[in-house]
Design a protein around this motif. Structure first.
Motif, short mmCIF file in Angstrom:
data_model
loop_
_atom_site.label_atom_id
_atom_site.label_comp_id
_atom_site.label_asym_id
_atom_site.label_seq_id
_atom_site.Cartn_x
_atom_site.Cartn_y
_atom_site.Cartn_z
N ALA A 270 -7.78 37.45 28.35
CA ALA A 270 -8.28 38.56 29.65
C ALA A 270 -8.96 37.10 30.66
O ALA A 270 -10.16 36.16 29.74
N SER A 271 -9.15 36.74 31.40
CA SER A 271 -9.23 36.54 32.08
C SER A 271 -9.33 36.88 33.87
O SER A 271 -9.39 37.74 34.59
N ASP A 272 -10.94 36.07 34.74
CA ASP A 272 -12.00 36.91 35.74
C ASP A 272 -12.61 35.59 36.58
O ASP A 272 -12.85 34.39 35.39
N ARG A 273 -13.09 35.30 37.18
CA ARG A 273 -14.39 34.94 37.65
C ARG A 273 -15.70 34.29 36.67
O ARG A 273 -16.15 33.09 37.00
N GLY B 58 0.18 20.54 34.11
CA GLY B 58 0.68 21.53 33.08
C GLY B 58 -0.39 22.53 31.69
O GLY B 58 0.17 23.19 31.52
N MET B 59 -1.07 23.03 33.25
CA MET B 59 -1.56 24.01 33.01
C MET B 59 -0.88 25.92 32.83
O MET B 59 -0.25 26.23 33.22
N GLY B 60 -0.56 26.17 31.13
CA GLY B 60 0.02 27.67 31.19
C GLY B 60 1.18 26.98 30.08
O GLY B 60 1.26 27.87 29.47
N TYR C 258 4.56 30.05 36.61
CA TYR C 258 3.80 29.99 36.83
C TYR C 258 4.47 28.34 36.44
O TYR C 258 4.81 28.04 36.08
N VAL C 259 4.06 27.61 37.73
CA VAL C 259 4.93 25.55 37.55
C VAL C 259 3.12 25.52 38.14
O VAL C 259 1.88 25.90 39.94
N ASP D 124 -3.58 33.14 38.05
CA ASP D 124 -2.12 34.29 38.65
C ASP D 124 -2.19 34.16 36.89
O ASP D 124 -0.83 33.78 36.18
N LEU D 125 -2.84 34.89 36.05
CA LEU D 125 -2.28 34.77 34.72
C LEU D 125 -0.64 35.61 34.19
O LEU D 125 -0.55 35.22 33.71
#
Length: 585
Positions: A118-121, A100-102, A95-96, A86-87
């Motif tokens: 940018a992010s994808d699988r 702690g990521m994010g 985002y929670v 969920d970028l």
């Protein structure tokens, strides 16, 4: 062109430390100061740690973009992980995550000039950009080629990097302490300034109070002294009239001249005293507005008689234009008269030849604009505002031509404001002047009220309306209609006549056929269509020879009279027959 400086593989925590260390070293080599070096190193370590912890490893590429001005230090960090689910919410700060990521991503974006991700699988790519300082010298290809060699001589180790971070922390603490000291000094300075402002405010308030008291004293003085002056002045003027009237015997030519000088001086001084008294009353808030209903036609008639003695120059004509389409006013007639009298008397004083023209027009939605235009010497633009201030006059030829105190126009401005209106001026030196008075057609205690569009009855006497574009004929009709038995209203064009008739519903209408804006046929048709006016008797008065077709169009009228046959006896008989009463009942 993009120059790649070095690439660091990211597979373990040691690699994260290496990436952080290389980021600081390269930033120092290409001209960033210590603070920016720390920011860049911190941002790189955050994204590199994400690549190792969540992205199954990757690499960090350090490069310099020469295509921008200034040059841009760009770090690209790639990983091989499943991507960020969920970028959008991560970048939005909503985002929670329990891990702690994010948080590191948001912190990085704040530390760098630009942050793209940018992010994808198949993985995540983050690009961190920081503009080189503009003061730093441009780097050549040779300078960039030497950086990897210098980095090879620097050892990479966790202990060394920990020492660097401790040093950065100490520097940051020192900077915070310095900022804290500066903030404390600023706070103290602001507190001192605030105390000064409070003291100044108190002083200003005391000064304002003193000024208010001085203004009140001045107003009381002007009011009292004006009243005291009026009594002896009235006596002087009365005695002068007695002498000029030869009450106690004849006067020689020289004596008569002297007495007239005394009378003129006393009259001028009385005008000055009256203006001073009026200004004092306005300032003290002791002047009342006494509204009443009156027509512009009546107002101009009174002014014409009032100002006739001021026309001492036969080369200047005083013209009152016939008002058309102007409604009945409900305001203070005396104050409007005083303002216009000041305008007109000034115009007569400063006009050597030509004319002084007085007019009035209706301005939507509910205002009346009076204008006094003269062909006199005019007023330079730089003095347009000054002449409406007390005791201000236009210097030079204007003062030498006519003596004055400079109170008439300021008083006019204050009186106009009492009527919720304003005064204005349009003038050029040598080209005459036009003074304006703009007021609401209907005065109320809170401002302008609804406009009166017609003539309202002033008594229980029948109201007779005369609609004719010839002023001479309207004058004759007013003389033929007994003013002791009937009220008379009038209009000079069909449009104004219809508006007034609809508003006032007079008892009888004398209607001309040929009129501007709307002819008699149209007025009669509109009256016949309206329930309020269809029963009002209409007497058509015309000098035209009417055809049968014309008479058919006038079928709604009570009778048709030829202007050539009108007389006082005929008008009296018509009024008696049509209104169903003997004149005088």
């Amino acid at each position: 062109m993009t120059w790649r400086i070095v690439t660091v593989t990211l597979e373990s925590e040691e690699d994260v430390v290496a990436a952080r260390q290389r980021a600081r070293q390269i930033a120092a080599a290409i001209g960033f100061d210590t603070q920016d070096q720390t920011r860049i190193a911190t941002a790189v370590s955050e994204i590199a740690r994400n690549a190792v912890s969540y992205g199954k490893g990757g690499q960090a590429e350090f490069a310099l973009d020469e295509g921008t001005k200034p040059q841009t230090f760009r770090i690209t960090i790639r990983d091989h992980g499943p991507g960020i689910g969920d970028l959008k919410s991560v970048m939005g700060g909503t985002y929670v995550s329990p891990t702690g990521m994010g948080k590191g991503i948001l912190g990085t974006r704040r530390l760098m000039d630009r942050f793209d991700i940018a992010s994808d699988r198949n993985g995540t790519v983050a690009v961190l950009s920081k503009l080189r300082p503009r003061t730093a010298r441009a780097l050549s290809q040779k300078d960039l080629a030497a950086i990897p060699a210098s980095l090879a001589n620097d050892k990479i180790g966790t202990l060394h990097e920990l020492r660097e971070q401790n040093r950065e922390l100490l520097n940051s603490l020192a900077e915070i302490n310095a900022k804290s000291d500066e903030l404390q000094e600023l706070t103290t300075e602001l507190e001192n300034t605030n105390r000064g402002v409070v003291a100044l405010h108190t002083e200003l308030e005391a000064t304002a109070q003193e000024l208010r008291k001085a203004s009140e004293l001045k107003t009381r003085f002007l009011s009292n002294i004006s009243h005291e002056f009026r009594t002896p002045l009235n006596s002087i003027m009365a005695l002068a009239r007695l002498l000029l009237g030869r009450t106690d015997g004849p006067l020689s030519t020289e004596q008569e001249k002297q007495v007239r000088y005394i009378s003129d001086a006393a009259t001028g001084l009385t005008d000055l005293v009256n203006d001073l008294l009026d200004i004092a009353k306005v300032e003290a808030g002791k002047i009342d507005v006494r509204p009443s209903k009156f027509s512009v036609f009546e107002l101009f008639g009174a002014l014409r008689g009032l100002l006739r003695p001021l026309r001492t120059n036969e080369n200047v004509e005083l013209i009152f234009e016939e008002p058309s389409g102007v409604p009945i006013l409900y305001t203070d007639e005396a104050k409007v008269t005083q303002i216009l009298r000041n305008f007109i008397s000034n115009a007569l004083k400063y006009t050597e030849s030509g004319a002084v023209t007085v007019s009035a027009v209706f301005k939507e939605p509910d205002h009346i604009v009076f204008a006094v235009h003269d062909t006199g010497i005019g007023i330079p633009k730089e003095f347009h505002d000054r002449i409406f201030e007390e005791f201000e006059q236009v210097p030079g030829v204007h003062q030498t031509l006519v003596k004055g105190t400079g109170l008439g126009l300021p008083l006019s401005r204050r009186l106009a404001e009492l009527l919720y209106g304003s005064v204005g001026l349009d003038s050029k030196a040598g080209r005459g002047s036009t003074f304006f008075l703009d007021i609401p057609a209907r005065w109320t205690a809170s401002g302008a009220g609804p406009v009166l569009t017609g003539w309202e009855k002033k008594s229980d006497r029948p109201l007779v309306f005369v609609a004719d574009d010839e002023e001479a004929f309207r004058y004759v009709m007013r003389r033929m209609i007994d003013a002791q038995k009937y009220d008379v209203a009038e209009a000079s064009d069909g449009e104004a006549a219809l508006a007034s008739i609809l508003a006032s519903t007079p008892d009888l209408v004398f209607l001309d056929i040929n009129m501007p804006k709307r002819d008699g046929y149209s007025v009669l048709d509109e009256m016949a269509k309206n329930e309020r006016t269809r029963r009002i008797p209409v007497i058509v008065s015309t000098s035209l020879v009417l055809s049968d077709r014309d008479r058919e169009r006038l079928a709604h009228s009570r009778m048709i009279l030829s202007k050539t046959t009108l007389s006082s006896e005929l008008i009296s008989t018509v009024l008696s027959d049509v209104l169903g009463q003997e004149p005088g009942q």
